[in-house]
Design a protein around this motif. Structure first.
Motif, PDB file in Angstrom:
ATOM      1  N   ASP A  28      16.789  36.649   4.704  1.00  0.00           N
ATOM      2  CA  ASP A  28      15.611  35.895   4.273  1.00  0.00           C
ATOM      3  C   ASP A  28      15.981  34.605   3.553  1.00  0.00           C
ATOM      4  OD1 ASP A  28      16.592  37.857   2.366  1.00  0.00           O
ATOM      5  OD2 ASP A  28      14.978  37.206   1.044  1.00  0.00           O
ATOM      6  N   LEU A  29      17.152  34.588   2.897  1.00  0.00           N
ATOM      7  CA  LEU A  29      17.578  33.389   2.180  1.00  0.00           C
ATOM      8  C   LEU A  29      18.023  32.279   3.132  1.00  0.00           C
ATOM      9  CD1 LEU A  29      19.566  35.012  -0.768  1.00  0.00           C
ATOM     10  CD2 LEU A  29      17.293  33.979  -0.850  1.00  0.00           C
ATOM     11  N   LEU A  30      18.259  32.633   4.392  1.00  0.00           N
ATOM     12  CA  LEU A  30      18.691  31.645   5.383  1.00  0.00           C
ATOM     13  C   LEU A  30      17.541  31.168   6.266  1.00  0.00           C
ATOM     14  CD1 LEU A  30      22.039  33.312   6.553  1.00  0.00           C
ATOM     15  CD2 LEU A  30      21.735  31.519   4.838  1.00  0.00           C
ATOM     16  N   ALA A  31      16.378  31.810   6.136  1.00  0.00           N
ATOM     17  CA  ALA A  31      15.242  31.504   7.014  1.00  0.00           C
ATOM     18  C   ALA A  31      14.804  30.046   6.913  1.00  0.00           C
ATOM     19  CB  ALA A  31      14.070  32.425   6.682  1.00  0.00           C
ATOM     20  N   LYS A  32      15.000  29.431   5.759  1.00  0.00           N
ATOM     21  CA  LYS A  32      14.532  28.054   5.574  1.00  0.00           C
ATOM     22  C   LYS A  32      15.302  27.053   6.432  1.00  0.00           C
ATOM     23  CE  LYS A  32      17.413  27.190   1.469  1.00  0.00           C
ATOM     24  NZ  LYS A  32      17.371  26.806   0.036  1.00  0.00           N
ATOM     25  N   TYR A  33      16.417  27.484   7.013  1.00  0.00           N
ATOM     26  CA  TYR A  33      17.201  26.576   7.851  1.00  0.00           C
ATOM     27  C   TYR A  33      16.783  26.638   9.325  1.00  0.00           C
ATOM     28  CZ  TYR A  33      19.996  26.262   3.662  1.00  0.00           C
ATOM     29  OH  TYR A  33      20.395  26.060   2.360  1.00  0.00           O
ATOM     30  N   ILE A  34      15.789  27.469   9.625  1.00  0.00           N
ATOM     31  CA  ILE A  34      15.237  27.549  10.976  1.00  0.00           C
ATOM     32  C   ILE A  34      13.826  26.969  10.949  1.00  0.00           C
ATOM     33  CG2 ILE A  34      14.566  29.071  12.870  1.00  0.00           C
ATOM     34  CD1 ILE A  34      17.540  28.957  12.454  1.00  0.00           C
ATOM     35  N   LYS A  35      13.607  25.903  11.689  1.00  0.00           N
ATOM     36  CA  LYS A  35      12.296  25.255  11.751  1.00  0.00           C
ATOM     37  C   LYS A  35      11.710  25.449  13.151  1.00  0.00           C
ATOM     38  CE  LYS A  35      12.925  23.594   7.607  1.00  0.00           C
ATOM     39  NZ  LYS A  35      12.224  24.179   6.448  1.00  0.00           N
ATOM     40  N   ILE A  36      10.511  26.017  13.214  1.00  0.00           N
ATOM     41  CA  ILE A  36       9.867  26.288  14.502  1.00  0.00           C
ATOM     42  C   ILE A  36       8.459  25.702  14.496  1.00  0.00           C
ATOM     43  CG2 ILE A  36       8.977  28.108  16.024  1.00  0.00           C
ATOM     44  CD1 ILE A  36      11.331  29.812  15.271  1.00  0.00           C
ATOM     45  N   ASP A  37       8.102  25.069  15.612  1.00  0.00           N
ATOM     46  CA  ASP A  37       6.772  24.482  15.729  1.00  0.00           C
ATOM     47  C   ASP A  37       6.252  24.677  17.151  1.00  0.00           C
ATOM     48  OD1 ASP A  37       4.486  23.263  14.925  1.00  0.00           O
ATOM     49  OD2 ASP A  37       5.388  21.310  14.508  1.00  0.00           O
ATOM     50  N   LEU A  38       4.946  24.519  17.306  1.00  0.00           N
ATOM     51  CA  LEU A  38       4.305  24.677  18.613  1.00  0.00           C
ATOM     52  C   LEU A  38       3.495  23.427  18.926  1.00  0.00           C
ATOM     53  CD1 LEU A  38       2.589  27.772  20.102  1.00  0.00           C
ATOM     54  CD2 LEU A  38       1.318  25.619  20.030  1.00  0.00           C
ATOM     55  N   LYS A  39       3.592  22.977  20.170  1.00  0.00           N
ATOM     56  CA  LYS A  39       2.842  21.801  20.612  1.00  0.00           C
ATOM     57  C   LYS A  39       2.053  22.147  21.870  1.00  0.00           C
ATOM     58  CE  LYS A  39       3.403  17.080  22.347  1.00  0.00           C
ATOM     59  NZ  LYS A  39       4.382  16.038  22.775  1.00  0.00           N
ATOM     60  N   GLU A  40       0.760  21.869  21.832  1.00  0.00           N
ATOM     61  CA  GLU A  40      -0.094  22.106  22.998  1.00  0.00           C
ATOM     62  C   GLU A  40      -0.084  20.892  23.924  1.00  0.00           C
ATOM     63  OE1 GLU A  40      -4.046  23.816  22.486  1.00  0.00           O
ATOM     64  OE2 GLU A  40      -3.573  24.108  20.359  1.00  0.00           O
TER      65      GLU A  40
ATOM     66  N   LYS B  85      18.856  47.328  15.328  1.00  0.00           N
ATOM     67  CA  LYS B  85      17.644  46.728  14.768  1.00  0.00           C
ATOM     68  C   LYS B  85      17.509  45.250  15.140  1.00  0.00           C
ATOM     69  CE  LYS B  85      15.593  45.689  10.236  1.00  0.00           C
ATOM     70  NZ  LYS B  85      15.814  45.781   8.765  1.00  0.00           N
ATOM     71  N   PHE B  86      16.270  44.837  15.445  1.00  0.00           N
ATOM     72  CA  PHE B  86      15.979  43.422  15.662  1.00  0.00           C
ATOM     73  C   PHE B  86      15.558  42.830  14.322  1.00  0.00           C
ATOM     74  CE2 PHE B  86      13.056  39.896  16.817  1.00  0.00           C
ATOM     75  CZ  PHE B  86      13.952  39.124  17.548  1.00  0.00           C
ATOM     76  N   ASN B  87      16.364  41.921  13.799  1.00  0.00           N
ATOM     77  CA  ASN B  87      16.132  41.330  12.482  1.00  0.00           C
ATOM     78  C   ASN B  87      15.306  40.054  12.618  1.00  0.00           C
ATOM     79  OD1 ASN B  87      18.184  43.041  10.808  1.00  0.00           O
ATOM     80  ND2 ASN B  87      19.317  42.344  12.608  1.00  0.00           N
ATOM     81  N   ILE B  88      14.144  40.029  12.015  1.00  0.00           N
ATOM     82  CA  ILE B  88      13.245  38.875  12.126  1.00  0.00           C
ATOM     83  C   ILE B  88      13.566  37.839  11.053  1.00  0.00           C
ATOM     84  CG2 ILE B  88      10.853  38.098  12.001  1.00  0.00           C
ATOM     85  CD1 ILE B  88      10.010  40.816  13.103  1.00  0.00           C
ATOM     86  N   ILE B  89      13.834  36.616  11.500  1.00  0.00           N
ATOM     87  CA  ILE B  89      14.087  35.504  10.583  1.00  0.00           C
ATOM     88  C   ILE B  89      12.819  34.680  10.382  1.00  0.00           C
ATOM     89  CG2 ILE B  89      15.415  33.380  10.224  1.00  0.00           C
ATOM     90  CD1 ILE B  89      17.645  34.550  11.862  1.00  0.00           C
ATOM     91  N   PHE B  90      12.069  34.495  11.472  1.00  0.00           N
ATOM     92  CA  PHE B  90      10.874  33.653  11.430  1.00  0.00           C
ATOM     93  C   PHE B  90       9.750  34.339  12.191  1.00  0.00           C
ATOM     94  CE2 PHE B  90       7.987  30.586  13.250  1.00  0.00           C
ATOM     95  CZ  PHE B  90       7.800  29.628  12.268  1.00  0.00           C
ATOM     96  N   SER B  91       8.552  34.320  11.618  1.00  0.00           N
ATOM     97  CA  SER B  91       7.381  34.881  12.287  1.00  0.00           C
ATOM     98  C   SER B  91       6.146  34.102  11.842  1.00  0.00           C
ATOM     99  CB  SER B  91       7.220  36.366  11.940  1.00  0.00           C
ATOM    100  OG  SER B  91       6.068  36.904  12.562  1.00  0.00           O
ATOM    101  N   LYS B  92       5.382  33.605  12.829  1.00  0.00           N
ATOM    102  CA  LYS B  92       4.212  32.796  12.476  1.00  0.00           C
ATOM    103  C   LYS B  92       3.184  32.829  13.606  1.00  0.00           C
ATOM    104  CE  LYS B  92       2.861  28.142  10.965  1.00  0.00           C
ATOM    105  NZ  LYS B  92       3.343  26.776  10.606  1.00  0.00           N
ATOM    106  N   PHE B  93       1.907  32.752  13.229  1.00  0.00           N
ATOM    107  CA  PHE B  93       0.818  32.642  14.198  1.00  0.00           C
ATOM    108  C   PHE B  93       0.369  31.185  14.288  1.00  0.00           C
ATOM    109  CE2 PHE B  93       0.350  37.176  13.141  1.00  0.00           C
ATOM    110  CZ  PHE B  93       0.250  37.716  14.417  1.00  0.00           C
ATOM    111  N   PHE B  94       0.203  30.711  15.517  1.00  0.00           N
ATOM    112  CA  PHE B  94      -0.347  29.383  15.767  1.00  0.00           C
ATOM    113  C   PHE B  94      -1.686  29.568  16.488  1.00  0.00           C
ATOM    114  CE2 PHE B  94       4.210  28.841  15.512  1.00  0.00           C
ATOM    115  CZ  PHE B  94       4.373  27.657  14.799  1.00  0.00           C
ATOM    116  N   TYR B  95      -2.657  28.728  16.157  1.00  0.00           N
ATOM    117  CA  TYR B  95      -3.993  28.864  16.739  1.00  0.00           C
ATOM    118  C   TYR B  95      -4.289  27.690  17.667  1.00  0.00           C
ATOM    119  CZ  TYR B  95      -4.503  32.453  13.206  1.00  0.00           C
ATOM    120  OH  TYR B  95      -4.322  33.578  12.432  1.00  0.00           O
ATOM    121  N   ALA B  96      -4.657  28.009  18.903  1.00  0.00           N
ATOM    122  CA  ALA B  96      -4.963  26.967  19.890  1.00  0.00           C
ATOM    123  C   ALA B  96      -6.237  26.232  19.500  1.00  0.00           C
ATOM    124  CB  ALA B  96      -5.111  27.588  21.272  1.00  0.00           C
ATOM    125  N   LYS B  97      -6.235  24.931  19.729  1.00  0.00           N
ATOM    126  CA  LYS B  97      -7.390  24.104  19.357  1.00  0.00           C
ATOM    127  C   LYS B  97      -8.384  24.001  20.513  1.00  0.00           C
ATOM    128  CE  LYS B  97      -4.491  21.342  16.285  1.00  0.00           C
ATOM    129  NZ  LYS B  97      -3.946  20.001  16.001  1.00  0.00           N
TER     130      LYS B  97
END
Length: 386
Positions: free
Chosen positions: A245-257, A374-386
Motif C-alpha cells: 500500500d505504501l507503493l501504490a502512490k507510484y502507480i497512476k491510472i486514468d480512463l479516457k472515453e 494471492k492476487f495483491n491489489i495495488i490500485f482499484s477505482k470506479f470510473f463513471y461514463a458520461k
C-alpha cells in the motif's frame, strides 16, 4: 565468490559478539523493531520465506550442500559464511540467526560502502565497533556522535541526543542516496552471465527520490524512545511482497472515453521497472457494470519471462529474455478497449500482481501456500461514463 565471502566473514567477525541480536535494538527503537520483525529482511531465510525455500529446494547448489544465497539472504549467519568461504558443507540450520536475524539491524547499519562487480555487488562492512550509520540532515556533519543529556533554560529543559549504547555516524552519503541498498538490490547474474534482475542505479544517486524515500517512507511515530520524534523511516520495507500500500502512490491510472471505445492509461512513476523479479505477474483487470450486469473485459498481463532456447526455465538455467512487457521506469502505457461506453456505465479498474506467476505455482510446489497464489491489489477505482 570465494574472495567476497572471505572478506565479508573477516569484517563481520569483528563485531560478531556485540549487538548482533536485533532485540538489543528493540529497547530504544520499539516501533522500528516491530516493523523490522514483520519485514522481508527479518524473513529472508528459507525458514521464513516460502518462495525462497521453494526456489532453494530446486536449486542445484542444494545438492552440493552450498547455500550460496547466504551473502544477501542471511549475511548475519557468520558460521554459514565461514563454511562457504572454506568450501565446507554450508547449509542453513533452523536456528535463531536464520529465523530472527537473517538480515539484521546491525548488518544494514554497518554498511560503509558498496563495491560494484559484474555478477553482484558487494557490501563493505565497517570495522568500527558500536558505531552505526544513520541519516539525519540536521546532524549530517557529525561522525561518531555520542549520547548527550543536555540541560538548558535554568535547568528546566532537557534534551537528549545520540544513544547511550552506541555511537552514530551521520556523515555517510550512502544513507541519504540509497546506495547502501545496492549491495544486494542492484543486480544478480547467473553462471551464464545473464542478468536475473538489474536495478537502474540512477535511483540510488538522487537524495530526493531513491530506494529509501520510496521503500522506507517517513511515517508517523517516534524513531526512538530516548528522544521522541514525530516521524521515522518505515523499517518494514515496502516491496512487492510486503506493505504494498505504501507503493501504490507510484502507480497512476486514468480512463479516457472516446466516441466508439475507451482507453485506460497506466503510468509507473517509480525510478525502476515495475517488478524486477521474473516470478512476478502484474495484471490490469477491467469490467463494466451496465444495467445490473457485469461485462468482464480481457485481462492485460505484464511480466518479464526468462529462459533458454525460447522456453521459460528456472533462473540458474536462463540465458535470455523470452518476453518482457513489464512497465519500465516512468513509462506511461495506454491500453485500448474496443467497447463503446454508455451513459451510466460504471467501469471498475483494478491493477495488481501475483507474487508468483500462477504458471509457476505447481513447478515450485506452492499449491498449498495461499500467499503465493494471492492476487495483491495495488490500485482499484470506479470510473463513471458520461
Amino acid at each position: 565468490m570465494k574472495i567476497i565471502l572471505s572478506i565479508i566473514f573477516i569484517i563481520l567477525n569483528i563485531y560478531a559478539s556485540e549487538l548482533i541480536d536485533s532485540t538489543t535494538c528493540k529497547g530504544c527503537h520499539p516501533t522500528i523493531y516491530g516493523e523490522f520483525y514483520d519485514s522481508s529482511h527479518r524473513k529472508a531465510s528459507i525458514f521464513e520465506n516460502k518462495v525462497h525455500k521453494a526456489m532453494w529446494d530446486l536449486h542445484p547448489d542444494k545438492q552440493k550442500e552450498s547455500y550460496t544465497c547466504a551473502t544477501c539472504h542471511t549475511p548475519t549467519d557468520l558460521e554459514l559464511l565461514k563454511n562457504l568461504e572454506e568450501n565446507k558443507k554450508a547449509m542453513p540450520e533452523n536456528n535463531n540467526v536464520q529465523t530472527q536475524e537473517a538480515i539484521s539491524c546491525v548488518y544494514c547499519h554497518s554498511i560503509k560502502d558498496v563495491e560494484n562487480h559484474a555478477k553482484a555487488n558487494k557490501n563493505i562492512i565497517s570495522e568500527e565497533k558500536k558505531v552505526f550509520y544513520s541519516a539525519n540532515e540536521n546532524n549530517r556533519d557529525q561522525k561518531n556522535k555520542s549520547f548527550k543529556d543536555e540541560v538548558s533554560f535554568f535547568g528546566m529543559m532537557k534534551e537528549k541526543s545520540g544513544s547511550p549504547f552506541h555511537k552514530i555516524d551521520y556523515s555517510n552519503d550512502n544513507f541519504y542516496t540509497g546506495k547502501m541498498c545496492m549491495g544486494c538490490h542492484s543486480h544478480m547474474q547467473n553462471d551464464n552471465n545473464f542478468d536475473l534482475c538489474r536495478m537502474d542505479e540512477k535511483g540510488a544517486k538522487d537524495e530526493e527520490t531513491n530506494c529509501i524515500s520510496c521503500h522506507m517512507p517517513k511515517i508517523s511515530g517516534s524513531a526512538t524512545s530516548i528522544k521522541i520524534t514525530k516521524e521515522h523511516r518505515f523499517h518494514g520495507f515496502a516491496s512487492g511482497s510486503k506493505n504494498q500500500d505504501l507503493l501504490a502512490k507510484y502507480i497512476k491510472i486514468d480512463l479516457k472515453e472516446n466516441s466508439n471505445n475507451f482507453e485506460v492509461s497506466i503510468k509507473n512513476e517509480a525510478a525502476h521497472n515495475l517488478f524486477l523479479q521474473s516470478l512476478r505477474l502484474a495484471q490490469l483487470k477491467v469490467s463494466i457494470l451496465r444495467d445490473s450486469k457485469t461485462i468482464t473485459l480481457d485481462t492485460k498481463s505484464f511480466a518479464r519471462i526468462i529462459g533458454k532456447d525460447g522456453k521459460p526455465t528456472m533462473p540458474w538455467i536462463a540465458d535470455s529474455e523470452i518476453e518482457n512487457n513489464m512497465l519500465k521506469a516512468n513509462e506511461r502505457r495506454v491500453i485500448n478497449y474496443d467497447v463503446k461506453l454508455q451513459k451510466g456505465d460504471k467501469v471498475e479498474v483494478i491493477f495488481g500482481y501475483y507474487t508468483v506467476n500462477p504458471k509457476m505455482i505447481e513447478k515450485l510446489n506452492l499449491q498449498d501456500d495461499e500467499e503465493s497464489k494471492k492476487f495483491n491489489i495495488i490500485f482499484s477505482k470506479f470510473f463513471y461514463a458520461k
